[in-house]
Scaffold this motif. Structure first.
Motif, PDB file in Angstrom:
ATOM      1  N   VAL A 107      66.865  42.461 -41.794  1.00 11.14           N
ATOM      2  CA  VAL A 107      66.385  43.699 -41.184  1.00 11.14           C
ATOM      3  C   VAL A 107      67.435  44.323 -40.271  1.00 11.14           C
ATOM      4  O   VAL A 107      67.410  45.534 -40.023  1.00 11.14           O
ATOM      5  N   ASP A 108      68.352  43.507 -39.769  1.00 13.54           N
ATOM      6  CA  ASP A 108      69.405  44.040 -38.910  1.00 13.54           C
ATOM      7  C   ASP A 108      70.553  44.630 -39.728  1.00 13.54           C
ATOM      8  O   ASP A 108      71.265  45.509 -39.247  1.00 13.54           O
ATOM      9  N   ARG A 109      70.711  44.165 -40.957  1.00 10.04           N
ATOM     10  CA  ARG A 109      71.803  44.642 -41.797  1.00 10.04           C
ATOM     11  C   ARG A 109      71.416  45.863 -42.620  1.00 10.04           C
ATOM     12  O   ARG A 109      72.289  46.578 -43.118  1.00 10.04           O
ATOM     13  N   SER A 110      70.125  46.113 -42.793  1.00  6.56           N
ATOM     14  CA  SER A 110      69.687  47.195 -43.679  1.00  6.56           C
ATOM     15  C   SER A 110      68.467  47.891 -43.091  1.00  6.56           C
ATOM     16  O   SER A 110      67.444  47.252 -42.844  1.00  6.56           O
ATOM     17  N   ILE A 111      68.562  49.208 -42.881  1.00  5.84           N
ATOM     18  CA  ILE A 111      67.409  49.948 -42.365  1.00  5.84           C
ATOM     19  C   ILE A 111      66.281  49.970 -43.380  1.00  5.84           C
ATOM     20  O   ILE A 111      65.102  50.029 -43.008  1.00  5.84           O
ATOM     21  N   TRP A 112      66.634  49.874 -44.659  1.00  4.95           N
ATOM     22  CA  TRP A 112      65.594  49.890 -45.681  1.00  4.95           C
ATOM     23  C   TRP A 112      64.798  48.583 -45.646  1.00  4.95           C
ATOM     24  O   TRP A 112      63.592  48.591 -45.842  1.00  4.95           O
ATOM     25  N   CYS A 113      65.474  47.487 -45.348  1.00  5.23           N
ATOM     26  CA  CYS A 113      64.759  46.226 -45.144  1.00  5.23           C
ATOM     27  C   CYS A 113      63.888  46.301 -43.897  1.00  5.23           C
ATOM     28  O   CYS A 113      62.737  45.837 -43.897  1.00  5.23           O
ATOM     29  N   ALA A 114      64.436  46.867 -42.836  1.00  2.52           N
ATOM     30  CA  ALA A 114      63.663  46.986 -41.600  1.00  2.52           C
ATOM     31  C   ALA A 114      62.404  47.810 -41.822  1.00  2.52           C
ATOM     32  O   ALA A 114      61.331  47.491 -41.292  1.00  2.52           O
ATOM     33  N   ALA A 115      62.514  48.873 -42.630  1.00  3.63           N
ATOM     34  CA  ALA A 115      61.347  49.703 -42.916  1.00  3.63           C
ATOM     35  C   ALA A 115      60.340  48.944 -43.769  1.00  3.63           C
ATOM     36  O   ALA A 115      59.130  48.991 -43.513  1.00  3.63           O
ATOM     37  N   ALA A 116      60.815  48.247 -44.802  1.00  3.16           N
ATOM     38  CA  ALA A 116      59.907  47.483 -45.669  1.00  3.16           C
ATOM     39  C   ALA A 116      59.151  46.426 -44.874  1.00  3.16           C
ATOM     40  O   ALA A 116      58.007  46.095 -45.184  1.00  3.16           O
ATOM     41  N   ALA A 117      59.803  45.901 -43.828  1.00  3.06           N
ATOM     42  CA  ALA A 117      59.176  44.881 -42.983  1.00  3.06           C
ATOM     43  C   ALA A 117      58.400  45.480 -41.816  1.00  3.06           C
ATOM     44  O   ALA A 117      57.817  44.736 -41.021  1.00  3.06           O
ATOM     45  N   SER A 118      58.392  46.820 -41.695  1.00  2.00           N
ATOM     46  CA  SER A 118      57.762  47.485 -40.545  1.00  2.00           C
ATOM     47  C   SER A 118      58.222  46.867 -39.229  1.00  2.00           C
ATOM     48  O   SER A 118      57.436  46.613 -38.322  1.00  2.00           O
ATOM     49  N   ASP A 119      59.532  46.638 -39.139  1.00  2.00           N
ATOM     50  CA  ASP A 119      60.120  46.018 -37.949  1.00  2.00           C
ATOM     51  C   ASP A 119      60.635  47.141 -37.042  1.00  2.00           C
ATOM     52  O   ASP A 119      61.737  47.671 -37.234  1.00  2.00           O
ATOM     53  N   SER A 120      59.835  47.514 -36.052  1.00  2.00           N
ATOM     54  CA  SER A 120      60.187  48.658 -35.213  1.00  2.00           C
ATOM     55  C   SER A 120      61.415  48.390 -34.350  1.00  2.00           C
ATOM     56  O   SER A 120      62.197  49.307 -34.063  1.00  2.00           O
ATOM     57  N   THR A 121      61.618  47.153 -33.928  1.00  2.00           N
ATOM     58  CA  THR A 121      62.791  46.836 -33.117  1.00  2.00           C
ATOM     59  C   THR A 121      64.068  47.062 -33.912  1.00  2.00           C
ATOM     60  O   THR A 121      65.014  47.711 -33.439  1.00  2.00           O
ATOM     61  N   ALA A 122      64.105  46.543 -35.128  1.00  2.00           N
ATOM     62  CA  ALA A 122      65.285  46.720 -35.970  1.00  2.00           C
ATOM     63  C   ALA A 122      65.466  48.185 -36.349  1.00  2.00           C
ATOM     64  O   ALA A 122      66.594  48.695 -36.367  1.00  2.00           O
ATOM     65  N   LEU A 123      64.368  48.879 -36.634  1.00  2.00           N
ATOM     66  CA  LEU A 123      64.462  50.299 -36.973  1.00  2.00           C
ATOM     67  C   LEU A 123      65.040  51.098 -35.804  1.00  2.00           C
ATOM     68  O   LEU A 123      65.905  51.966 -36.000  1.00  2.00           O
ATOM     69  N   ALA A 124      64.561  50.823 -34.599  1.00  2.00           N
ATOM     70  CA  ALA A 124      65.063  51.548 -33.430  1.00  2.00           C
ATOM     71  C   ALA A 124      66.559  51.335 -33.250  1.00  2.00           C
ATOM     72  O   ALA A 124      67.299  52.278 -32.920  1.00  2.00           O
ATOM     73  N   ASP A 125      67.033  50.128 -33.503  1.00  2.00           N
ATOM     74  CA  ASP A 125      68.466  49.851 -33.379  1.00  2.00           C
ATOM     75  C   ASP A 125      69.268  50.634 -34.414  1.00  2.00           C
ATOM     76  O   ASP A 125      70.311  51.231 -34.096  1.00  2.00           O
TER      77      ASP A 125
END
Length: 381
Positions: A107-125
């Motif tokens: 999720v830290d390497r890919s915004i698309w992974c962060a979105a698929a995981a609904s990871d708001s912390t990673a998305l914000a970064d």
């Protein structure tokens, strides 16, 4: 009109089709092209060519992706997402969750992974570093991040607040609430709302709604998603639940103006009359009286609809046009009370349907109707 083009249509193939028609009938090429265009629901060859050129940029065939060749981040997104083909199934989403557990840094390497995981912390970064990523296509399907969020079915136990926070980050960064794509070039767009509302021909277990469908759809509609979503209405028409219609009507489904997709695709999309006629016909044929009443209350003409009242079959082993019995259909739907009634009435669990050569138990297993499958196995033993 409404396009009747095959999946993954090609201008080159249609040109060849027109040439063949020209030679076979001894007519001018323009006449053959016109005939081909009309065959597929267009007013003429220029309109068909215009649509195909648009579709070339908007089309995605998720099933054509070679997952074995993907890097872990793209494989995660692919496994996580509804693809709307026969591969959709819970084991894929579980595999995505396992992949993320083994490599949380995805999720830290890919915004698309962060979105698929609904990871708001990673998305914000990601967005803090590159705000333009909110509208950047990527991952295995070339989707923008919010598409992966809406089509994801990973069992990560995210709360509604988790999902809404992640989606809001993307919307605030400029993500389009009317985003979507053309599945295999077909002219009914698969939008963000389509992914959220889920379901479809493969059934509610293989193509389920988003776990927080109502909350997420409400957010998208509040932020500007157009309520006339043809693919959502199709996917959700097979079962009697009307919660999707109630929400869409609340946001103007009955009388909304043209959607961005209708303006973009023009005559390739079905008309509103065609949309409602299909909904009304299906509801009437399947005894969904509440749906007909709901549609009528919002000013849509349902006159002429002859409601079929479902009844218990005189012969529990009667076959339909494709050789399936009522027990097959009940197994596919996971209707446990009906399965029990049919079994008590003498339904034969060994009958194979004519199309797939499968028993009711196999239908239940394919649909991931685990409770129905367990009940049928007990009967067979």
């Amino acid at each position: 009109m409404a396009s009747t083009l095959p999946t993954n249509p090609s201008l080159d193939k249609l040109r060849v089709e027109a040439r063949h028609l020209q030679r076979a009938n001894g007519i001018a090429l323009h006449a053959a092209q016109f005939a081909v265009a009309r065959r597929y629901g267009f007013t003429g060859w220029p309109a068909l060519v215009h649509y195909l050129r648009l579709a070339a940029d908007l089309s995605v065939d998720p099933g054509a992706v070679d997952e074995d060749a993907l890097d872990p981040a793209d494989r995660f997104c692919s496994w996580a997402s509804l693809r709307y083909d026969e591969a959709d199934a819970p084991p894929r989403w579980r595999a995505a969750a396992d992949l993320l557990a083994a490599d949380p840094g995805l999720v830290d390497r890919s915004i698309w992974c962060a979105a698929a995981a609904s990871d708001s912390t990673a998305l914000a970064d990601h967005l803090a570093r590159r705000p333009a990523l909110a509208n950047t296509g990527g991952g295995p399907f070339g989707w923008v991040p919010l598409m992966y969020l809406c089509y994801s079915r990973i069992p990560l136990g995210r709360s509604a607040n988790d999902v809404l926070t992640a989606a809001t980050l993307l919307l605030d960064a400029g993500a389009d609430p009317n985003g979507g794509y053309l599945w295999c070039g077909m002219s009914t767009p698969f939008t963000l709302l389509t992914g959220v509302f889920g379901e479809g021909e493969q059934g509610p277990r293989r193509q389920p709604r988003h776990p927080h469908a109502t909350e997420l759809a409400t957010l998208l509609l509040h932020r500007g998603a157009h309520p006339v979503d043809q693919q959502t209405l199709y996917n959700r028409m097979f079962r009697p639940d009307d919660s999707h219609l109630e929400l869409l009507f609340a946001y103007g489904l009955a009388d909304a103006g043209p959607s961005p997709w209708e303006r973009r695709l023009g005559e390739a999309m079905e008309t509103r009359e065609q949309l409602w006629q299909r909904q009304i016909h299906w509801a009437a044929e399947h005894g969904f009286g509440d749906r007909l009443d709901l549609i009528a209350r919002h000013g849509i003409d349902v006159s002429g609809a002859d409601l079929v009242v479902p009844g218990f079959p005189d012969d529990p082993n009667v076959r339909d046009d494709e050789g399936a019995t009522p027990l097959h259909q009940a197994a596919w739907a996971g209707d446990l009370p009906l399965i029990r009634r049919l079994l008590e009435a003498g339904a034969d669990t060994s009958i194979a349907d004519g199309r797939f050569g499968s028993t009711p138990l196999q239908w239940a297993e394919h649909a991931f109707q685990t409770e129905a499958a367990d009940l049928l196995r007990e009967t067979i033993r």
